[in-house]
Design a protein around this motif. Sequence first.
Motif, PDB file in Angstrom:
ATOM      1  N   GLN A  45       0.759  -0.958  -0.077  1.00 18.24           N
ATOM      2  CA  GLN A  45      -0.045  -0.034   0.138  1.00 18.24           C
ATOM      3  C   GLN A  45       0.815   1.327   0.155  1.00 18.24           C
ATOM      4  OE1 GLN A  45      -2.671  -0.620   3.355  1.00 18.24           O
ATOM      5  NE2 GLN A  45      -4.098  -1.299   1.974  1.00 18.24           N
ATOM      6  N   ASN A  47       3.032   1.854  -2.131  1.00 20.36           N
ATOM      7  CA  ASN A  47       3.308   2.156  -3.219  1.00 20.36           C
ATOM      8  C   ASN A  47       2.106   3.188  -3.703  1.00 20.36           C
ATOM      9  OD1 ASN A  47       5.499   0.646  -4.139  1.00 20.36           O
ATOM     10  ND2 ASN A  47       4.169  -1.159  -4.066  1.00 20.36           N
ATOM     11  N   TRP A  48       1.198   3.427  -3.098  1.00 24.14           N
ATOM     12  CA  TRP A  48       0.113   3.984  -3.448  1.00 24.14           C
ATOM     13  C   TRP A  48      -0.054   5.562  -2.792  1.00 24.14           C
ATOM     14  CZ3 TRP A  48      -2.825   3.100  -7.408  1.00 24.14           C
ATOM     15  CH2 TRP A  48      -2.950   1.556  -8.285  1.00 24.14           C
ATOM     16  N   TYR A  73       9.464   1.615  -9.017  1.00 21.80           N
ATOM     17  CA  TYR A  73       8.710   2.777  -8.814  1.00 21.80           C
ATOM     18  C   TYR A  73       8.898   3.707  -9.768  1.00 21.80           C
ATOM     19  CZ  TYR A  73       5.570   6.233  -6.163  1.00 21.80           C
ATOM     20  OH  TYR A  73       5.045   7.080  -5.644  1.00 21.80           O
ATOM     21  N   ARG A  76       5.853   5.185 -11.886  1.00 22.81           N
ATOM     22  CA  ARG A  76       4.949   5.990 -11.185  1.00 22.81           C
ATOM     23  C   ARG A  76       5.235   7.336 -10.844  1.00 22.81           C
ATOM     24  NH1 ARG A  76      -0.562   5.578  -9.566  1.00 22.81           N
ATOM     25  NH2 ARG A  76      -0.851   7.097  -7.690  1.00 22.81           N
ATOM     26  N   GLU A  80       3.726  10.903 -11.814  1.00 23.77           N
ATOM     27  CA  GLU A  80       3.296  12.139 -10.638  1.00 23.77           C
ATOM     28  C   GLU A  80       4.208  13.321 -10.716  1.00 23.77           C
ATOM     29  OE1 GLU A  80       0.858  11.622  -8.434  1.00 23.77           O
ATOM     30  OE2 GLU A  80       0.316   9.804  -9.316  1.00 23.77           O
ATOM     31  N   GLN A 107       0.748  -5.338 -14.212  1.00 25.68           N
ATOM     32  CA  GLN A 107      -0.126  -4.549 -13.456  1.00 25.68           C
ATOM     33  C   GLN A 107      -1.423  -4.341 -14.260  1.00 25.68           C
ATOM     34  OE1 GLN A 107       1.451  -1.563 -10.861  1.00 25.68           O
ATOM     35  NE2 GLN A 107       3.402  -2.415 -11.719  1.00 25.68           N
ATOM     36  N   HIS A 122     -12.172  -2.770  -5.024  1.00 24.36           N
ATOM     37  CA  HIS A 122     -11.933  -1.494  -5.725  1.00 24.36           C
ATOM     38  C   HIS A 122     -12.794  -1.683  -6.948  1.00 24.36           C
ATOM     39  CE1 HIS A 122      -9.055  -0.176  -2.745  1.00 24.36           C
ATOM     40  NE2 HIS A 122      -8.327  -1.229  -2.989  1.00 24.36           N
ATOM     41  N   LEU A 128      -1.044   0.569 -10.789  1.00 23.48           N
ATOM     42  CA  LEU A 128       0.018   1.350 -10.111  1.00 23.48           C
ATOM     43  C   LEU A 128       0.458   2.301 -11.146  1.00 23.48           C
ATOM     44  CD1 LEU A 128       1.421   2.583  -7.332  1.00 23.48           C
ATOM     45  CD2 LEU A 128       3.146   0.926  -8.099  1.00 23.48           C
ATOM     46  N   TYR A 129       0.756   1.716 -12.401  1.00 23.89           N
ATOM     47  CA  TYR A 129       1.139   2.590 -13.598  1.00 23.89           C
ATOM     48  C   TYR A 129       0.764   1.787 -14.764  1.00 23.89           C
ATOM     49  CZ  TYR A 129       5.571   0.015 -12.582  1.00 23.89           C
ATOM     50  OH  TYR A 129       6.514  -0.692 -12.308  1.00 23.89           O
TER      51      TYR A 129
END
Length: 457
Positions: A45, A47-48, A73, A76, A80, A107, A122, A128-129
């Motif tokens: 989590q 990672n989010w 990462y 991501r 961002e 993913q 969800h 995640l990406y």
Amino acid sequence: MAHKLRLHFCGAAGTVTGSRHLLDAAGRLVLLDCGMFQGVKPLRQLNWAPFPVAPSKIEAVVLSHAHLDHSGYLPRLVREGFAGPIYCSEATLDLCRLLLLDSAHLQEADADYLNRHGLSRHRPALPLYTVADAHRAIAALRPVPFGQLTALPAGLQFRFTRAGHILGAAIVELAYPGASLAFSGDLGRYDDPLMPPPESVAASDYLIVESTYGNRRHGTESVSDALAAIIGRTIKRGGTIVIPSFAVGRAQLLLFHLWQLKQAGRIPRDLPIYLDSPMASSAVDVYLRHSADQRLSRHDALAAYGVATCVADVEQSKALDRSPMPKIILSASGMATGGRVIHHLKHYASDPRNTVLFAGFQAMGTRGAAMLDGARTVKIHGEYVPVRAEVDNLSMLSAHADADEIMRWLGGFSRAPRHTFIVHGEPDAADALRLRIKDELGWRCHAVEQAETAVLD
């Protein structure tokens, strides 16, 4: 006047994943590694969670090597707002092309699977990406030769020194006005048959060192003996050996050992071996392109990596599970957290004729760790699959230096660093290494905690 450097530990603190160490030089930000958190849900989590600083303010990333817990990462971070260069070795660039795209594909595929089968809380499940994010991260990679001094913001400079571990892995040596900092990345083995040993660092004022095996020594049993025995008793039962394997590094090492066993006649020469990982197959090509960075001659590398049949598509992968013949299946991922190996485990783990053979460290919270701890069931795609197969681990096959080898590498320093920061280890491992460094070398050191900040004079 020399400015002070602030070091923020944003990951790999109290755990072996999520390697992220942020350098702040008078407001100019550089990130050492940009890894993904793996393992138990609270770690995943992270990672989010929002990055501790706005990624757009980070001016550069320096990458020790390509494994996802150090690079995963990056897409991501780019998503961002990060827009700077990502420095790495030439082989790391080639491997990151594979690993980051594969991670993004997995993913996206996993999110799609969960959505189609209604298996996520969800609505909808999101990756995640994306693959597009991975392509943007790859476009930012900048290869740097080993030993070359390269400028960073705020007067910082760095150079790469060989770490062993996997192809392209580097120790990062940083210099800034008034002092220096070394980051071990992941240290390799001194007797690895594929990779050269980690090179010594002469001196550094500060040190960040990994501790994955900080409380353990690798087994002294021969890999060939253990592998031959496991394969022998499994095929005698009429079973299949499923080996969850890291696609980069571990898969190539396993192929080498299997090739040696076949050459010596210690396992049947006609025993089928399948490499069911497109990324591992592509990584073989990268290893062959960078043959000067490893110990094997090109002739032996071609023979060793050619011992297995590469499985190209999903239908061929599914066909492996329909075949009752004894065989060996190497498939990613190494801790059984995703990828094609999950489908093979779903099929083979319930049959006591088969063997699930892990090949090194299994992070807490992964399926691999659970199975090695004796779990009678594992959850796969929302179902509980019984574990009746033999479960083994080639713990001696790790690409990480063990506690003695870490201490051997530290012994190459000509003087003690002012302070040593211990990262990338479970709490017991990090603390055990801390005590050894303190008692045997007399150095100032401590095991860092998540979100800790240190000021380097």
